[in-house]
Design a protein around this motif. Structure first.
Motif, PDB file in Angstrom:
ATOM      1  N   TRP A 129       0.826  -1.208  -0.056  1.00  0.00           N
ATOM      2  CA  TRP A 129      -0.099   0.191   0.049  1.00  0.00           C
ATOM      3  C   TRP A 129       0.773   1.170   0.030  1.00  0.00           C
ATOM      4  O   TRP A 129       1.797   1.342   0.897  1.00  0.00           O
ATOM      5  CB  TRP A 129      -0.854  -0.099   1.290  1.00  0.00           C
ATOM      6  N   LYS A 130       0.836   2.286  -0.918  1.00  0.00           N
ATOM      7  CA  LYS A 130       1.571   3.325  -0.942  1.00  0.00           C
ATOM      8  C   LYS A 130       1.320   4.514   0.040  1.00  0.00           C
ATOM      9  O   LYS A 130       2.225   5.197   0.290  1.00  0.00           O
ATOM     10  CB  LYS A 130       1.440   3.848  -2.504  1.00  0.00           C
ATOM     11  N   LYS A 131       0.156   4.730   0.630  1.00  0.00           N
ATOM     12  CA  LYS A 131      -0.104   5.482   1.334  1.00  0.00           C
ATOM     13  C   LYS A 131       0.203   5.457   2.726  1.00  0.00           C
ATOM     14  O   LYS A 131       0.495   4.311   3.394  1.00  0.00           O
ATOM     15  CB  LYS A 131      -1.597   5.954   1.708  1.00  0.00           C
ATOM     16  N   ASN A 132       0.890   6.312   3.692  1.00  0.00           N
ATOM     17  CA  ASN A 132       1.538   6.450   4.837  1.00  0.00           C
ATOM     18  C   ASN A 132       2.431   5.336   4.594  1.00  0.00           C
ATOM     19  O   ASN A 132       2.712   4.223   5.682  1.00  0.00           O
ATOM     20  CB  ASN A 132       0.569   6.242   5.950  1.00  0.00           C
ATOM     21  N   LYS A 133       3.562   5.320   3.808  1.00  0.00           N
ATOM     22  CA  LYS A 133       4.474   4.203   3.804  1.00  0.00           C
ATOM     23  C   LYS A 133       6.051   4.764   4.020  1.00  0.00           C
ATOM     24  O   LYS A 133       6.238   5.875   3.836  1.00  0.00           O
ATOM     25  CB  LYS A 133       4.605   3.759   2.454  1.00  0.00           C
TER      26      LYS A 133
ATOM     27  N   ARG B 215       3.765  -0.085   5.881  1.00  0.00           N
ATOM     28  CA  ARG B 215       2.724   1.067   5.943  1.00  0.00           C
ATOM     29  C   ARG B 215       2.663   1.530   7.573  1.00  0.00           C
ATOM     30  O   ARG B 215       2.273   0.549   8.476  1.00  0.00           O
ATOM     31  CB  ARG B 215       1.328   0.676   5.587  1.00  0.00           C
TER      32      ARG B 215
END
Length: 152
Positions: free
Chosen positions: A63-67, A72
């Motif tokens: 998952w790319k958000k908040n990584k 993550r």
């Protein structure tokens, strides 16, 4: 102004284990340690030292958000931690760990800045590669370095 003690070592050198030993020996601290439930460390929890309560901190994810790196991270867990320590004005406080996330202005960054202005003895774990950057980022002119060597 906080008295800062940086617990440093390579990745998986035993920084958190060192903190746990300090706590088990009776160090009267509040704050947080990072807990992995297995050796792969695919899921990490943040554990409140005082209550033992755990919250999901990071998990391996595509998952790319908040990584950050392969993880993550959960901003709500850092907000929970900041709220828990918002009343700390003195004593011993532990933050495990400060690094790349904080250097980007996220994670414990806001909490770290607040604690540095208080009359606390602050134990912070920092990976060896990030010491210089963390010291510069927070303008630490004085600190004690506790180096942890990986068991051979």
């Amino acid at each position: 102004m906080a008295e800062v003690k940086i617990i440093s070592g390579e990745r998986n050198s035993g920084k958190t284990a060192f903190i746990k030993k300090l706590l088990e020996s009776g160090l009267p601290a509040e704050g947080f340690i990072t807990v992995a439930l297995d050796e792969k460390k695919d899921v990490l929890y943040l554990q409140d030292i005082a209550s033992g309560e755990r919250r999901l901190l990071m998990e391996a994810s595509c998952w790319k958000k908040n990584k950050i790196g392969r993880y993550r991270f959960y901003p709500s867990t850092f907000k929970w931690a900041e709220k828990k320590l918002s009343q700390a004005v003195s004593g011993i406080v532990v933050l495990d760990e400060v690094g790349r996330l904080e250097l980007s202005g996220r994670g414990f960054d806001s909490l770290m800045r607040k604690l540095l202005c208080k009359d606390v003895e602050l134990y912070v774990s920092v990976r060896k590669d990030y010491i210089e950057s963390v010291v510069g980022h927070y303008g630490l002119s004085s600190y004690q370095l506790i180096e942890i060597k990986r068991d051979a």
